[in-house]
Structures are given as structure tokens and as C-alpha cells.
Design an enzyme around this catalytic site. Structure first.
Site, PDB file in Angstrom:
ATOM      1  N   GLY A   1       1.507   6.357   6.791  1.00  0.00           N
ATOM      2  CA  GLY A   1       0.513   7.363   7.119  1.00  0.00           C
ATOM      3  C   GLY A   1      -0.022   8.029   5.871  1.00  0.00           C
ATOM      4  O   GLY A   1       0.005   7.457   4.771  1.00  0.00           O
ATOM      5  N   SER A   2      -0.482   9.241   6.016  1.00  0.00           N
ATOM      6  CA  SER A   2      -1.109   9.952   4.902  1.00  0.00           C
ATOM      7  C   SER A   2      -0.063  10.437   3.905  1.00  0.00           C
ATOM      8  O   SER A   2       1.103  10.663   4.246  1.00  0.00           O
ATOM      9  CB  SER A   2      -1.895  11.150   5.426  1.00  0.00           C
ATOM     10  OG  SER A   2      -1.016  12.153   5.913  1.00  0.00           O
TER      11      SER A   2
ATOM     12  N   GLU B   1       5.038   4.407   3.110  1.00  0.00           N
ATOM     13  CA  GLU B   1       3.824   3.631   2.842  1.00  0.00           C
ATOM     14  C   GLU B   1       2.641   4.561   3.084  1.00  0.00           C
ATOM     15  O   GLU B   1       2.216   4.765   4.222  1.00  0.00           O
ATOM     16  CB  GLU B   1       3.751   2.404   3.764  1.00  0.00           C
ATOM     17  CG  GLU B   1       4.885   1.410   3.587  1.00  0.00           C
ATOM     18  CD  GLU B   1       4.760   0.580   2.325  1.00  0.00           C
ATOM     19  OE1 GLU B   1       3.770   0.756   1.571  1.00  0.00           O
ATOM     20  OE2 GLU B   1       5.653  -0.248   2.068  1.00  0.00           O
TER      21      GLU B   1
ATOM     22  N   CYS C   1      -5.129   1.008   4.222  1.00  0.00           N
ATOM     23  CA  CYS C   1      -4.574   1.636   3.015  1.00  0.00           C
ATOM     24  C   CYS C   1      -4.936   0.820   1.787  1.00  0.00           C
ATOM     25  O   CYS C   1      -4.948   1.339   0.670  1.00  0.00           O
ATOM     26  CB  CYS C   1      -3.062   1.813   3.142  1.00  0.00           C
ATOM     27  SG  CYS C   1      -2.174   0.309   3.575  1.00  0.00           S
TER      28      CYS C   1
END
Length: 511
Positions: free
Chosen positions: A243-244, A265, A299
């Protein structure tokens, strides 16, 4: 396939339980909230998902712990057989599940199918890896001793996945964790619960038919209460979070406070360097796919391009021409002819528009795109921005949308410094025919990213390599290579088969 037929093909309906409790049982909880995933190409609700309760969560943990006691003693090649069955089941449902990924997440059908193929590929990889959980044998300095290391199952693995890869990331983690002897508990994105439920149904049915215990559990949180409990739960030694960077930093800190492991990640701000020797027949398609694929919601999306000044005008013109072609094939992601689908949410559209406005405030030029498309759904035009500096705040920030910043450079050292000059460190690439430039890019003084490519773009990765990045990308590694070791605990063993007891540092301890 119609939306209803896609759901029906995967055992879903207009009203679904979002909680797999194990033992073939889906929760009947009706009072913990409801998730209503939206079709991002129309704005319509696809179906309802009943969220999990605290009691559901406690049941999952209890049953997962019981399953682990069985699974950890199962021979690793037998664990591989279980994952082989999951891969075969996914092959049978690839078309329907790929369509559901397109419907719920918004990526085009080809990418939805490709994501399911990644699940299949990692299953195949995991089957082979189940026979290769190797440890080293070392020579002991003490006579009559043997020393070696081995890897044991870790326990329960918590997986928190993001909306942009709603099923592949779960498979990367859970399939490798399973052959390592672990049990996985999954909390998917609240934006994409249907694909998670469908994946669980496919895989758990295959396992149950073959007599395997429950390896995968699922809960959906209507808020954040259970998710916070999940992250803080000392019974889960590893939390894998995708995620962020903002949320990932919180997850990492909370897991560290309880001395757990986190596999993070997080965000990327990926760049491609194009020098004056580059083959533009390779570079232009790679840039366009990297920047526009999944509507910029990967991403590994290409967000910055550094072009040598002598070819800058030519490259920019070619990119603008290619973007014009992409715009003509914008539409319903479930239509095989579509090249560009919508952003996943209205909030994503808002972030896109704010980023474009900030680019203009900073003096940037919108070469193409930059607007919302006047039609139902969350569609925006892919955007190229010039005239900004790499140090500008908007360029330093990852906007999860199809915005590409194109900037010139004079020398390779300058380009590498620009590429590395952001907080993120996930994926990077150089297009060059100069072997010296390619090798320099891959040295310790070159790219500082976890992924560094030559003559191939930033977007996407093969499952055989370890996937992940450095700096604010979190440092985690998933998928191939030795990433399996994150899901196991290492143990060093020394066996004394002599009649003596030599002590360390030659100490004498007689009595």
C-alpha cells in the site's frame, strides 16, 4: 460476459459473506457493516459484501493456529502438491476471475487476465520451491562436530493487499508461505473484496476436495478496528503489507513494537533514462505502457522520464503521438478492445486533478491530457507534463494516476542522480545501446532501486525474481529468488558426535 454472469461463474451473488472462517464455513455475520464495491467505469455498485466482526476474527485466529500445527509437520513437497491444485483451479477460472478483476478494479481485461496468470505462475514456482528450501552446511572449527542450518515454518502470515493488484499480491505471499508451512490470513482492500472472495472460493474448494487442511483465511473490515487488531496481534509473526508509504510506515512501526516482522511493499516513483543511443522502437512503447498501463495505478508505473537533450524533442513528439492513439481506445475495461480503463475511485480522480493543478502552479506545461473525461465513471486522460524540475514537490510525490513527467539531461551521471533523487526506490530503467552506460547504471554507483532494468520498462516484474524496493518503498521482497526465506525462521544446528566438549574461545571449565 455480463456482470451477473461473471459473478455467477465464480460462486458470487448480489449479497456475499466477506469472511472465510475455515472448516468450509463462511460467516453469517450481518451486523458488522457492509462493503459495496463500485464498478469504476460506471459508478454503479457491483454487489454487497458483509464485513467481518471481532468474533469472526477471533475464530479465524483460533482455527488458523490449529491448522498450523498440522501444516508445519506436513512434508514440504506435499505442501507443494496443495499449491499445484490451487494453480490448476485458477487455470480453470482464469477468464471469469480476470473479468472480475477488470470489473471491480478497473484495469483492462488483458491486464486482469494477466494478473490471474501471475497467480498461476507463482503457484508453479511455489511447487518447485517446495523441494528447494535449502540450508547451508558449514564446517565446524571444533573436532567431532557438524554444523548446519535449516529453515522452519514461521506460523501465521498476515497479508494486507491493495486495490491495484487485488489478487496477485495475495498469491505471491500466500502460495510461497504455504509451501514454507505457514497459514495465511488475508485482509484485502475494501475497494476490491469480491475478487478476494472469489479467489478464496476457488483455492479453498480445490484444497478441500483433496483433503488438505485450511491454508487460507479471509476477513473484510468495514472500518479499521479489526485491521489495527490484525497488525498488533502478536500471534501473527509476519505482516505483509502492500500500500502507500504513509500507511506502511505506521504498519511497520506497530509491528516492530511487538517485535514482529513486516514485509513492506510501498510507493514507487519510477524513472526511465533514455540516452542518445537508445532504440526508440523499444523505448517509446515501454514508456507508454509503463506510464499508462493500469491507468497509472501500479507501484511500478513509469512516472518520470529523463531524455538526453539531443533527442529530447524527438522523444517528446513520439510520446505525444502515442498518447493520442491510447486516448482513442479509452473505455469499458471489460471490453477486450480497450487499452485504458478508469481510475479506481472518485478520490483518485480528485488526486489526479489536484496534481495537474499543482503542475500548472509550478510552471509546468501540460503537453497532453490533464482533464477528466466527460462520461460516467472515473476516466481521465493520460497526461504528459514538461517544464518541471525533478526537485519540485509534485514530482517528488507519487500520484497514483497516469501523469508522466518528461525532463531533459546532458550527461549520464546527471541522469542517474536525478533518477535517484526521490524518496522512493522501487523500479528503474535505462534505454541505451551503449554497454558502458548500461553497466554504469547497474553498479553500486548507479540505480539505487530494488529493480534496475536495461532496455525494458519499469512496469511489471517476472515472478522468478525477488520483487521490492529500497528507501520509502519499504525494503520488502516478495515472489521469487530467496524471498521464501521471509516466511520461515532460520535455525543453526551444531551436533557433537565426539567424546569431548571443546568450549568456545578455548575456555577450560573443569569441575
Amino acid at each position: 460476459m455480463s456482470h451477473q454472469s461473471i459473478l455467477a461463474a465464480l460462486g458470487l451473488s448480489a449479497d456475499n459473506s466477506g469472511t472465510y472462517l475455515g472448516n468450509g464455513e463462511w460467516s453469517k455475520t450481518q451486523d458488522a457493516g457492509v462493503l459495496e464495491p463500485i464498478n469504476p467505469s460506471t459508478g454503479d455498485v457491483i454487489a454487497r459484501v458483509h464485513a467481518s466482526s471481532i468474533a469472526d476474527y477471533d475464530t479465524i485466529i483460533e482455527r488458523a493456529q490449529a491448522a498450523f500445527k498440522i501444516w508445519r509437520t506436513t512434508p514440504a513437497p506435499k505442501r507443494g502438491e496443495a499449491i499445484r491444485l490451487c494453480g490448476d483451479a485458477l487455470r480453470q477460472h482464469k477468464d471469469a476471475l480476470g473479468s472480475l478483476v477488470a470489473l471491480e478494479m478497473g484495469k483492462i481485461k488483458a491486464e486482469g487476465d494477466g494478473e490471474v496468470q501471475e497467480m498461476i505462475d507463482i503457484a508453479d514456482f511455489a511447487v518447485g520451491q517446495s523441494r528447494m528450501l535449502y540450508g547451508y552446511t558449514m564446517h565446524s572449527e571444533r573436532p567431532g562436530h557438524r554444523m548446519y542450518e535449516q529453515w522452519h515454518p514461521l506460523g501465521l502470515v498476515g497479508i494486507i493487499s491493495a486495490f491495484n493488484f487485488p489478487v496477485a499480491v495475495w498469491a505471491w505471499n500466500s502460495f510461497i508461505a504455504a509451501i514454507c508451512g505457514d497459514i495465511s490470513i488475508w485482509k484485502p482492500s475494501p475497494k476490491t473484496p469480491l475478487t478476494a472472495i472469489a479467489s478464496m472460493k476457488i483455492c479453498n474448494e480445490a484444497l478441500r476436495k483433496a483433503g488438505f487442511p485450511d491454508l487460507f483465511f479471509l476477513f473484510n473490515d468495514a472500518g479499521t478496528q479489526i485491521a489495527q487488531k490484525f497488525v498488533d496481534d502478536a500471534r501473527i509473526p509476519l505482516i505483509s503489507f502492500t500500500g502507500s508509504t504513509q500507511v506502511g510506515r505506521i504498519v511497520g512501526e506497530r509491528v516492530a513494537q511487538r517485535m514482529g516482522r513486516s514485509l513492506l511493499e510501498l510507493g514507487g516513483n519510477n524513472a526511465i533514462i533514455v540516452d542518445d543511443s537508445a532504440d526508440l522502437k523499444l523505448a517509446i512503447p515501454a514508456i507508454v505502457f509503463g506510464a499508462v498501463g493500469t491507468a497509472g495505478q501500479r507501484c511500478t508505473t513509469t512516472r518520470r522520464v529523463f531524455v538526453q537533450d539531443t533527442i529530447y524533442a524527438d522523444v517528446l513528439a513520439k510520446l505525444k503521438s502515442a498518447y493520442t492513439q491510447v486516448e482513442k481506445r479509452l473505455g469499458d475495461p471489460t471490453d477486450p478492445a480497450t487499452l485504458l480503463g478508469p481510475l479506481n475511485s472518485e478520490a483518485s480522480v480528485s488526486a489526479f486533478l489536484k496534481a495537474v493543478a499543482r503542475c500548472k502552479e509550478l510552471g509546468g506545461t501540460i503537453e497532453c491530457g490533464g482533464t477528466r473525461v466527460d462520461r460516467p465513471g472515473n476516466f481521465v486522460l493520460p497526461t504528459i507534463v514538461t517544464g518541471l524540475k525533478n526537485s519540485d514537490d509534485i514530482v517528488q510525490h507519487e500520484t497514483f494516476a497516469p501523469i508522466l513527467y518528461v525532463m531533459p539531461f546532458k550527461t549520464l551521471p546527471e541522469a542517474i542522480a536525478l533518477q535517484n533523487g526521490v524518496p522512493q526506490g522501487l523500479s528503474s530503467s535505462i534505454f541505451t545501446q551503449n554497454v558502458k552506460a548500461a553497466e554504469a547504471f547497474l553498479t553500486a554507483a548507479g540505480s539505487d532501486c530494488g529493480i534496475a532494468n536495461v532496455n525494458i520498462g519499469t512496469s511489471g516484474a517476472e515472478i522468478g525474481g525477488a520483487f521490492g524496493g529500497e528507501k520509502e518503498t519499504g525494503g520488502g521482497r516478495e515472489s521469487g529468488s530467496t524471498a521464501w526465506q521471509a516466511y520461515m525462521r532460520r535455525q543453526t544446528n551444531t551436533i557433537n558426535y565426539s567424546d569431548a566438549l571443546p568450549l568456545a574461545q578455548g575456555i577450560k571449565f573443569d569441575f
